[in-house]
Motif scaffolding. Structure first.
Motif, PDB file in Angstrom:
ATOM      1  N   ARG B 463      28.829 -14.879  -8.296  1.00 32.32           N
ATOM      2  CA  ARG B 463      29.187 -13.904  -9.317  1.00 32.32           C
ATOM      3  C   ARG B 463      30.291 -12.984  -8.817  1.00 32.32           C
ATOM      4  O   ARG B 463      31.187 -12.620  -9.567  1.00 32.32           O
ATOM      5  CB  ARG B 463      27.948 -13.084  -9.665  1.00 32.32           C
ATOM      6  N   THR B 464      30.169 -12.602  -7.583  1.00 33.84           N
ATOM      7  CA  THR B 464      31.156 -11.647  -7.092  1.00 33.84           C
ATOM      8  C   THR B 464      32.369 -12.352  -6.507  1.00 33.84           C
ATOM      9  O   THR B 464      33.272 -11.707  -5.988  1.00 33.84           O
ATOM     10  CB  THR B 464      30.534 -10.752  -6.005  1.00 33.84           C
ATOM     11  N   GLU B 524      31.720  -5.366 -14.696  1.00 30.38           N
ATOM     12  CA  GLU B 524      30.295  -5.476 -14.386  1.00 30.38           C
ATOM     13  C   GLU B 524      29.789  -4.212 -13.727  1.00 30.38           C
ATOM     14  O   GLU B 524      28.707  -3.724 -14.045  1.00 30.38           O
ATOM     15  CB  GLU B 524      30.060  -6.680 -13.474  1.00 30.38           C
ATOM     16  N   SER B 629      30.440 -16.729 -17.791  1.00 33.22           N
ATOM     17  CA  SER B 629      31.650 -16.268 -17.125  1.00 33.22           C
ATOM     18  C   SER B 629      32.548 -17.443 -16.747  1.00 33.22           C
ATOM     19  O   SER B 629      32.089 -18.514 -16.400  1.00 33.22           O
ATOM     20  CB  SER B 629      31.231 -15.488 -15.878  1.00 33.22           C
ATOM     21  N   LEU B 653      27.830  -9.247 -21.669  1.00 31.41           N
ATOM     22  CA  LEU B 653      27.305  -8.216 -20.778  1.00 31.41           C
ATOM     23  C   LEU B 653      27.115  -6.909 -21.518  1.00 31.41           C
ATOM     24  O   LEU B 653      26.122  -6.203 -21.325  1.00 31.41           O
ATOM     25  CB  LEU B 653      28.259  -8.000 -19.607  1.00 31.41           C
TER      26      LEU B 653
END
Lengths: 229, 685
Positions: B463-464, B524, B629, B653
């Protein structure tokens, strides 16, 4: 005599590129790869403007330490922070190190030069008597363009160059809405909308620190911002 | 089958304990019974062999093959033709049969204080009277009776004159004399014959009686049916033996709690004595029985006891004991039998031993003994064993079941936690309970938690990744950019300049891409840190619509907002960003001249923000991944802006931040596509 600019940056290619560009413009540039090097050199002779990278080699906060050191020796020396992440801006702003601006490393050289020019102009303007300045006043706001001084209700609000240009753009035409794009070009940056938003947030914070009732900046979602008439 | 049921079934294996115990005790019971039986049989054998010496008169009686049996009576009967004064003694008669073997009469003898009571039931359907005054007595239905005692032999003829009146006529005896004594007698007609009741004088115990019953078929006939105590036309005398005689000599030899009966070869009880343990053979004592004893007796009776016979015909007040052991003993084979006592808590052992005269069986000694002691003993042992075994089994089953329940609860908890550990999108929720118990289930739990940690770490990394990449790439990109900018300032030959320009525009695009990547990470974080405020959702949308209308240019922008304010709690700038993304997405697909529609539909408990556009339908294969994503489904669309598919991800989100969800669907009339954000609002901080 040509202005002396010091670049403290551990990435040699960037240091060299900035150095070359600034030299081409006519400044004298000295590059330093670490805080220790810069510190030693500044002890001998202070530059006229310093560009500092935050993460210097093995000292992740080397830039902050250097800035503090410099500020102790001169309150008027223009200092510009460079960083790879714009999430560092909040940190820097919070530290109140007295830097004059903070920029991301992907800023174009043109924009960087524009800031440096403004900062030098400001130094000059500060040494001149006040009258010669362009004064803009609106309500409690008082803005001196060359000195890049902003005061609210008589109290000085310390803004960076970027922030000053944003406030200037908005308060020149109070009541008019400035879109983010317009603010971006006024601030001479190419960033995404979120960065503008956080700049505005920091500007508000600084004004509120001076005056708790400050609400002269209006947010119009999706359109832009405006200085209240 | 759930674990618990399986373990319960296995626990039933513990049922083997009480079962084994039961079999063991039952076997022990049999063994003990056996030894009891042996003892009693030995006693009866001893008595049978001692009988000729100890009770010689009785023995002599037994040797007599043809006895008449007289019941002991306290009173002499009323000769009224009613057997009620005989009471229970009106039973087990001697049967007198004719030449064809048919029963002609049933004889009941009773020995009273001074008389020998006689009751005779004769079946005679063809009644022939003796006529008036008894003149036809010789050819009437009659009973001839003879008595032989120390006074000699006397005979009488008994006829009826007319129904119900009896005449007793003396007959000439062998010594030529007629008895001077008359007999009190009665004659009563019965439906199938007649009944005679009379009393013979009794002076001592030694008597012999003879009876002859004549049945004339019709008046004037002279060939009667004859049945009597003798065979042939003569009177056959038979000795009278009293039943239920007491024999002290034998009684003395009886073991305690034993009663004895001496039977002749017709199973009549000539002598009896002894008694069972008090209270063991009468049902009255049941009143004093506790419920527990009764319960124990019941358990014994149904779980332990070997098959027992019934108690019929064993009563001590029976005149004859025609029971199985006696029948067997009369054939020469001793036999024992167990039977339940009248009182529920006991059983009675009967042992029948033949009394021999040489090789001939002349009688039977029947000994009976109760078996309380054994019963109680085994019952106590059995009861304790059964009870203990049952308790153990139940306790074991309960413990096993409880533990199985506890185990299956733990496994169920683990299963539920595992199922709830991931969101539908595959994100790890991070609330997996980690057990600290040091057994296999605990190990499983910890392994699972470790697994989830690893998955979580990896998905977190993924995710990051975007944010990290942009950060890492920023410095080299700065190098490229600044180098190119310097390059532009240098004098370059025209051919070289082209390459510098291309490199430059490539770097610009790269920078934009990186900005987008870092923007996603930033958003995010912004979403995670968002603070909520109260605002009017309709006003925000209305404000935004102005900008969108300009962006829509040659496409129609329809706005569908309620006239009243819609109070909402959330982060307006984030909602705005989400809207921007949706509009941007819609603009990409709406052809010139088409329309875009923004609507706000308040519902109960939530609010729908709908953005519909006129254009092609949603791509089939990506329907459920539109909002993930870095998904890009914009095939066939030329775009100058870099498109990494973050827009719809951001929309999702933002929707989730506001306790809602976003979905996309084709319009029912296939004119376009609709995106619907259904949000409830952020919780108050």
């Amino acid at each position: 005599m040509a202005r002396q600019i010091a670049i403290v940056e551990d990435e040699p290619a960037i240091r060299a590129n900035y150095s070359d560009a600034l030299k081409r413009y006519g400044y004298e540039v000295h590059g330093y790869a670490s805080r220790a090097q810069a510190s030693t050199a500044f002890a001998l002779r202070m530059p006229d403007l310093v560009l500092v990278d935050i993460g210097l080699g093995d000292e992740p906060e080397g830039g902050f330490d250097l800035c503090r050191e410099l500020r102790q020796r001169s309150t008027t020396l223009p200092i510009i922070f460079l960083t790879a992440r714009d999430s560092d801006f909040d940190i820097i702003s919070g530290l109140r190190l007295g830097a004059d601006d903070y920029l991301t490393k992907d800023i174009s050289l043109q924009h960087l030069l524009a800031r440096i020019v403004s900062l030098f102009r400001r130094v000059e303007a500060l040494s001149l008597p006040a009258g010669k300045d362009q004064l803009l006043e609106h309500g409690s706001l008082s803005l001196q363009a060359d000195r890049m001084l902003v005061s609210w209700k008589g109290e000085e609000v310390p803004l960076t160059v970027t922030e000053f240009w944003i406030v200037h753009a908005m308060s020149r035409y109070p009541g008019h809405v400035k879109s983010r794009d317009q603010l971006m070009s006024a601030a001479q940056v190419v960033v995404d909308e979120a960065t503008i938003t956080s700049h505005i947030k920091r500007i508000r914070k600084k004004f509120v620190a001076v005056d708790a009732d400050f609400d002269a900046i209006d947010t119009l979602h999706g359109i832009g911002y405006r200085w209240k008439a | 089958m759930p674990l618990r049921m399986k373990l319960l079934l296995i626990a039933l294996v513990a049922a083997v304990f009480p079962l084994a115990g039961w079999r063991f005790v039952a076997q022990m019971e049999l063994t003990l019974r056996d030894s009891h039986e042996q003892a009693l049989v030995a006693a009866s054998r001893m008595l049978a062999s001692a009988l000729p010496q100890l009770a010689a008169p009785l023995y002599e009686q037994l040797r007599d093959p043809a006895l008449l049996h007289a019941r002991s009576m306290h009173l002499d009967v009323e000769v009224d033709g009613y057997p009620d004064d005989w009471g229970p003694l009106y039973a087990d008669p001697e049967e007198l049969r004719d030449a064809q073997g048919r029963v002609l009469a049933s004889l009941y003898l009773g020995s009273g204080p001074s008389s020998l009571n006689v009751l005779l039931d004769v079946s005679d359907s063809s009644r022939v009277d003796a006529g008036p005054d008894g003149l036809l007595a010789e050819f009437a239905d009659q009973v001839q009776i003879g008595l032989r005692d120390r006074f000699g032999e006397r005979r009488w003829r008994i006829v009826s004159v007319d129904r119900n009146s009896v005449v007793v006529l003396p007959l000439t005896g062998p010594d030529g004399r007629e008895p001077s004594l008359s007999l009190p007698a009665s004659w009563s007609e019965r439906p199938d014959g007649y009944r005679i009741e009379l009393r013979l004088p009794r002076f001592d115990q030694t008597q012999a009686v003879a009876l002859k019953v004549l049945d004339f078929p019709a008046p004037g006939a002279n060939l009667p049916r004859i049945a009597g105590t003798g065979s042939g036309p003569d009177l056959g005398y038979r000795n009278v033996a009293r039943l239920w005689q007491e024999q002290a000599s034998l009684d003395r030899l009886l073991p305690r709690g034993t009663r004895m009966r001496v039977l002749d070869r017709s199973a009549y009880v000539l002598a009896r004595g002894g008694n069972l343990r008090p209270g063991s053979d009468s049902a009255e004592d049941d009143d004093e029985l506790s419920l527990l004893r009764w319960l124990r007796a019941l358990i014994y009776r149904h779980l332990l006891a070997p098959p027992m016979g019934s108690s019929e015909r064993y009563g001590f007040n029976q005149l004859r004991a025609t029971v199985a052991p006696v029948d067997s003993a009369l054939t020469g084979t001793p036999m024992s039998a167990w039977r339940p006592a009248a009182s529920q808590a006991s059983v009675i052992l009967s042992s029948a031993m033949p009394v021999l005269d040489g090789d001939e069986v002349i009688g039977v000694i029947l000994l009976e003994q109760t078996s309380d002691a054994l019963l109680i003993w085994t019952n106590r042992a059995l009861g304790g064993l059964l009870f203990g075994g049952l308790l153990t089994m139940l306790a074991a089953a309960a413990i096993l079941f409880g533990y199985a329940g506890y185990l299956s609860l733990r496994i169920r908890t683990l299963r539920n936690a595992a199922e709830n550990a991931l969101t539908p999108e595959g994100r790890v929720l991070g609330n997996f309970p980690r057990s600290s118990v040091a057994d296999e289930i605990g190990d499983l739990s910890r392994s699972f938690a470790r697994l989830l940690d690893q998955v979580s770490g990896y998905t977190e990394y993924l995710r990051t990744l975007g944010g990290k990449l942009s950060h890492e790439l920023a410095t080299p990109l700065a190098v490229v950019k600044s180098s190119l900018e310097n390059l532009e300032q240098e004098a370059l030959p025209e051919s070289a300049r082209i390459y510098a320009e291309r490199a430059s525009s490539g770097a610009v695009r790269l920078a934009a891409l990186l900005r987008t990547l870092s923007q996603a990470a930033r958003i995010e974080n912004a979403i995670a840190a968002a603070e909520s405020e109260e605002f009017d959702l309709a006003a925000v949308l209305r404000g935004a619509a102005g900008g969108y209308r300009d962006l829509a240019q040659d496409r129609e922008f329809r706005l569908d907002l309620p006239a009243h304010p819609v109070p909402f709690r959330g982060a307006p700038e984030l909602l705005h960003q989400a809207l921007d993304k949706l509009v941007d997405n819609a603009l990409g697909y709406t052809p010139p001249g088409g329309w875009i529609r923004l609507a706000l539909e308040p519902r109960i408990g939530a609010v729908d923000i709908v953005l519909a556009n006129n254009g092609p339908p949603l791509p089939q294969r990506m329907q459920d991944r539109l909002f993930d994503s870095l998904i890009s489904v914009r095939d066939g669309r030329s775009s100058t802006a870099p498109h990494l598919g973050l827009g719809l991800y951001i929309v999702r989100l933002v929707a989730e931040l506001h306790q809602g969800e976003v979905s996309a669907s084709d319009l029912a009339d296939s004119t376009g596509v609709e995106f619907r954000m259904r949000i409830k609002g952020m919780p108050a901080a």
